[in-house]
Structures are given as structure tokens and as C-alpha cells.
Motif scaffolding. Sequence first.
Motif, PDB file in Angstrom:
ATOM      1  N   GLY A 140     -16.210  -0.015  -9.618  1.00 29.42           N
ATOM      2  CA  GLY A 140     -15.882  -0.468  -8.276  1.00 29.42           C
ATOM      3  C   GLY A 140     -15.118   0.595  -7.527  1.00 29.42           C
ATOM      4  N   VAL A 141     -14.745   0.259  -6.293  1.00 33.23           N
ATOM      5  CA  VAL A 141     -13.910   1.120  -5.458  1.00 33.23           C
ATOM      6  C   VAL A 141     -12.652   0.338  -5.119  1.00 33.23           C
ATOM      7  CG1 VAL A 141     -13.728   2.446  -3.330  1.00 33.23           C
ATOM      8  CG2 VAL A 141     -15.934   2.271  -4.495  1.00 33.23           C
ATOM      9  N   ALA A 142     -11.503   0.972  -5.261  1.00 32.43           N
ATOM     10  CA  ALA A 142     -10.223   0.293  -5.054  1.00 32.43           C
ATOM     11  C   ALA A 142      -9.586   0.707  -3.741  1.00 32.43           C
ATOM     12  CB  ALA A 142      -9.273   0.599  -6.212  1.00 32.43           C
ATOM     13  N   PHE A 143      -8.942  -0.273  -3.096  1.00 30.25           N
ATOM     14  CA  PHE A 143      -8.214  -0.072  -1.854  1.00 30.25           C
ATOM     15  C   PHE A 143      -6.831  -0.695  -2.022  1.00 30.25           C
ATOM     16  CE2 PHE A 143     -12.707  -0.381  -1.070  1.00 30.25           C
ATOM     17  CZ  PHE A 143     -12.985   0.706  -0.252  1.00 30.25           C
ATOM     18  N   SER A 144      -5.792  -0.015  -1.535  1.00 30.08           N
ATOM     19  CA  SER A 144      -4.434  -0.487  -1.774  1.00 30.08           C
ATOM     20  C   SER A 144      -3.595  -0.421  -0.511  1.00 30.08           C
ATOM     21  CB  SER A 144      -3.747   0.364  -2.854  1.00 30.08           C
ATOM     22  OG  SER A 144      -4.446   0.309  -4.073  1.00 30.08           O
ATOM     23  N   ALA A 145      -2.588  -1.301  -0.463  1.00 30.17           N
ATOM     24  CA  ALA A 145      -1.585  -1.285   0.597  1.00 30.17           C
ATOM     25  C   ALA A 145      -0.250  -1.677  -0.021  1.00 30.17           C
ATOM     26  CB  ALA A 145      -1.969  -2.245   1.721  1.00 30.17           C
ATOM     27  N   ASP A 146       0.828  -1.072   0.463  1.00 32.69           N
ATOM     28  CA  ASP A 146       2.158  -1.298  -0.090  1.00 32.69           C
ATOM     29  C   ASP A 146       2.972  -2.230   0.799  1.00 32.69           C
ATOM     30  OD1 ASP A 146       1.354   0.494  -1.983  1.00 32.69           O
ATOM     31  OD2 ASP A 146       2.779   2.077  -1.446  1.00 32.69           O
ATOM     32  N   SER A 147       3.847  -3.004   0.161  1.00 32.22           N
ATOM     33  CA  SER A 147       4.726  -3.900   0.896  1.00 32.22           C
ATOM     34  C   SER A 147       5.890  -4.301  -0.001  1.00 32.22           C
ATOM     35  CB  SER A 147       3.971  -5.155   1.349  1.00 32.22           C
ATOM     36  OG  SER A 147       4.861  -6.117   1.895  1.00 32.22           O
ATOM     37  N   ALA A 148       7.059  -4.554   0.617  1.00 30.17           N
ATOM     38  CA  ALA A 148       8.212  -5.094  -0.103  1.00 30.17           C
ATOM     39  C   ALA A 148       8.487  -6.524   0.335  1.00 30.17           C
ATOM     40  CB  ALA A 148       9.440  -4.223   0.133  1.00 30.17           C
ATOM     41  N   ALA A 149       7.520  -7.171   0.956  1.00 34.17           N
ATOM     42  CA  ALA A 149       7.721  -8.528   1.471  1.00 34.17           C
ATOM     43  C   ALA A 149       8.023  -9.529   0.371  1.00 34.17           C
ATOM     44  CB  ALA A 149       6.486  -8.975   2.265  1.00 34.17           C
ATOM     45  N   GLY A 150       7.584  -9.240  -0.865  1.00 34.86           N
ATOM     46  CA  GLY A 150       7.841 -10.137  -1.976  1.00 34.86           C
ATOM     47  C   GLY A 150       9.203  -9.923  -2.611  1.00 34.86           C
ATOM     48  N   GLY A 151       9.991  -8.968  -2.095  1.00 32.19           N
ATOM     49  CA  GLY A 151      11.318  -8.708  -2.629  1.00 32.19           C
ATOM     50  C   GLY A 151      11.450  -7.370  -3.319  1.00 32.19           C
TER      51      GLY A 151
ATOM     52  N   THR B 226       5.921  -3.145  -3.779  1.00 31.97           N
ATOM     53  CA  THR B 226       4.755  -3.478  -4.600  1.00 31.97           C
ATOM     54  C   THR B 226       3.499  -2.922  -3.958  1.00 31.97           C
ATOM     55  OG1 THR B 226       5.823  -5.532  -5.315  1.00 31.97           O
ATOM     56  CG2 THR B 226       3.441  -5.370  -5.634  1.00 31.97           C
ATOM     57  N   ARG B 227       2.603  -2.419  -4.788  1.00 31.84           N
ATOM     58  CA  ARG B 227       1.282  -1.977  -4.312  1.00 31.84           C
ATOM     59  C   ARG B 227       0.265  -3.063  -4.637  1.00 31.84           C
ATOM     60  NH1 ARG B 227       0.666   3.693  -5.589  1.00 31.84           N
ATOM     61  NH2 ARG B 227       1.763   3.775  -3.574  1.00 31.84           N
ATOM     62  N   TYR B 228      -0.436  -3.511  -3.607  1.00 30.62           N
ATOM     63  CA  TYR B 228      -1.459  -4.541  -3.746  1.00 30.62           C
ATOM     64  C   TYR B 228      -2.823  -3.860  -3.686  1.00 30.62           C
ATOM     65  CZ  TYR B 228       2.471  -7.599  -2.839  1.00 30.62           C
ATOM     66  OH  TYR B 228       3.693  -8.238  -2.913  1.00 30.62           O
TER      67      TYR B 228
ATOM     68  N   GLU C  41      -1.338  -6.024  -8.856  1.00 25.44           N
ATOM     69  CA  GLU C  41      -0.036  -5.869  -8.222  1.00 25.44           C
ATOM     70  C   GLU C  41       0.810  -4.957  -9.101  1.00 25.44           C
ATOM     71  OE1 GLU C  41       1.767  -9.575  -7.182  1.00 25.44           O
ATOM     72  OE2 GLU C  41      -0.085 -10.368  -6.291  1.00 25.44           O
ATOM     73  N   THR C  42       1.334  -3.889  -8.511  1.00 29.59           N
ATOM     74  CA  THR C  42       2.066  -2.879  -9.266  1.00 29.59           C
ATOM     75  C   THR C  42       3.410  -2.606  -8.605  1.00 29.59           C
ATOM     76  OG1 THR C  42      -0.026  -1.822  -9.881  1.00 29.59           O
ATOM     77  CG2 THR C  42       1.990  -0.516 -10.154  1.00 29.59           C
TER      78      THR C  42
ATOM     79  N   SER D  42       4.962  -0.446 -12.987  1.00 33.39           N
ATOM     80  CA  SER D  42       4.380  -1.419 -13.914  1.00 33.39           C
ATOM     81  C   SER D  42       3.394  -2.321 -13.172  1.00 33.39           C
ATOM     82  CB  SER D  42       5.464  -2.311 -14.536  1.00 33.39           C
ATOM     83  OG  SER D  42       6.066  -1.702 -15.641  1.00 33.39           O
ATOM     84  N   VAL D  43       2.257  -2.556 -13.814  1.00 37.66           N
ATOM     85  CA  VAL D  43       1.346  -3.602 -13.335  1.00 37.66           C
ATOM     86  C   VAL D  43       1.954  -4.937 -13.762  1.00 37.66           C
ATOM     87  CG1 VAL D  43      -0.973  -4.583 -13.511  1.00 37.66           C
ATOM     88  CG2 VAL D  43      -0.657  -2.099 -13.547  1.00 37.66           C
ATOM     89  N   ILE D  44       2.307  -5.775 -12.806  1.00 41.92           N
ATOM     90  CA  ILE D  44       2.934  -7.057 -13.139  1.00 41.92           C
ATOM     91  C   ILE D  44       1.967  -8.226 -12.994  1.00 41.92           C
ATOM     92  CG2 ILE D  44       5.280  -6.322 -12.639  1.00 41.92           C
ATOM     93  CD1 ILE D  44       4.977  -7.772  -9.909  1.00 41.92           C
TER      94      ILE D  44
END
Length: 318
Positions: A257-268, A271-273, A289-290, A304-306
Motif C-alpha cells: 500500500g501507500v501510506a499518508f500521515s498527519a501529526d497532531s497533539a489533540a489527543g494530549g 502523535t502521528r496518524y 498511531e505513533t 512507539s506505535v501505540i
Amino acid sequence: MSTSRSVRNLMGPADPAAGVTPGTEAAERGLERILRDAPVPALRRAPARAAFRSRPAVAALAVAAVVSGAVAVWPGATPVAFAATPPPLAYHLAAEDSRRGAAAELEEIARRVETLPESPGGERSHLRWRQWALWTRTDSGGSFSKVVPEEFDLVRSPEGARLRRFLLDDGPGSATEQTADATLQGPVPVTADGLRAWLRSRTPGIDGPLGASQAVHDLVTQRVLSPRQRAALLRLLADLPEVAVTGEVVDRAGRPGVAFSADSAAGGLPTRYTFIVDPVSGQLLGQEETLTESAGKLNVPVPSVIEYDAYLVSQDTP
């Protein structure tokens, strides 16, 4: 057969802690006794999602689980050992993909996918997915984490919907069934704007990576998407702030597959989604989620992948 050996046989190549050296035979026996006899603590999952995410309390005094490769941690033990998390996937980013950007890449896939023929559909639909998540208990003795791998099988028919769920730690014998109530009502829109508005009614944060991750999971674990609906989903992901091409990848079920990511700290925590897409069919193969900068009170190293989800089956049936 010991618990650890049984689970490793069940997990096979999808074992999130494959390659982690297990403890001694005595440690395994001790862990099994603890998991059998210990009182049930309150566990906190980080982060949480909504649809089909009810989880039973997990009996564990010392969060350890040789069964999944985690390191045993008893209260008061020093030094503190980290819970095992899955190794990161290997992403391969070509220079031209980096220059072109995620929006252009996703739009190209969407245009190709929306021309695919519609399936005839059917009265039944079948969805199956596997997920792995980190649970953490924090008290005066410190933070203790455990991995919880699960598999879900959802069949919808005119008679209703049945969701079958089992813990991979405990094997098929742990399977439970329940009636699955749909939380998304009505037809799935076929445009990105329409899909965003439709999902926002349940997930207000749809415009950010965290909300999009939650909403997309809810969608693909409840509905079989047509080619036009898959194209709309890809365009929705293309609109995420600062979304980037992560690269070509083989997912945790062995699919390219091909992966696409976006980062955010909205969860506290930062994290990279990551969203993994089949570039031919436009199907969403999985999500990851990393943690990227800090683990907070979670008992894991950084990065870490959580959490990850692998979407295994999505089809209409006669």
C-alpha cells in the motif's frame, strides 16, 4: 501448551511483538498464575475510539504479558521496564512522491478509483478487522501498560447485525457475540464535502488528524464503501492539515500500500496518524498511531506505535 506459545501460534505474522525474546519458563508460569488469580485493575487506553470499542477489564496485577512480548513489570520494580509495542513499519518514500505531495497523490488515486465499476451489492455485508491497542494503568506505584490484540467480525443482513469479537491473547475460545447497532445512519455520501459533513455529526473534530482517524475507523468498520465513496474518503484525507506521503509500505497483513500521515497533539501527546491505502482499489488497508515526541505517563519508549488497525475484509455478499 503455555499461554505464550498458544498466542504466538494464533498471532502468526501479525503478532505485534514478533521477534521479542520471551522470558524464562519460570517467568511464564509466574505470569500465567498472576493473570489467573489477580484482582482486576482499572485500565486506561490511550487514545480511545468510539465505534465497536467496548473492552472488558483485563485481569493483570503486573502488566507484562510474555504472551505478547511485553516485559514483566511489578509494582516497585526498578528499573522500570517498557511494555512491548509493535516495530514500526518500513516506509519507502520516492523523491518524486515527496515533491508531488500527499494531496496530489491521493487525488490521483481517487480519480482512478471512482471510475471502477460498482459492485452489484447484496443483502449482506461482511467486515472483518484486527486491532492492537495499548492500555495503561496509572496509580501511586507508577504506570503499567499492556497490549490488547483483538479481532472483530461483523455481518449485516436483513435480520440484523451480529458482531463477533475475540481476544487474540485468549484465542477463538474467548469469542463473544453481540448485536451491533449502527452509529452512522443513512447513505454514505460520494463527495468529500458531503462525507465530511455527514461524519461531523458524530465526530466534530473531523477536520483534524485525531478526529479524522476516529471517524474513518467508524466508517470502515460499519460500511462497505463503493468506488465513489472510497474516492470521497481519499479526498477527505487529502484535506487534512499538513498531510504528507509517508511512502510505499507492506502493511501488517502483508499487503502492499501507500501510506499518508498527519501529526497532531489533540489527543494530549504528539502523535502521528497514518492511513495505509491500496493504490489500485482505493481501499483503506489500515491505520497506525505513533507517539513521536513524548510518552507522557505511558510506559513505552519514544517513538512507539501505540495502536494499529488492519482492515481485512470489506465486501457485500448475496
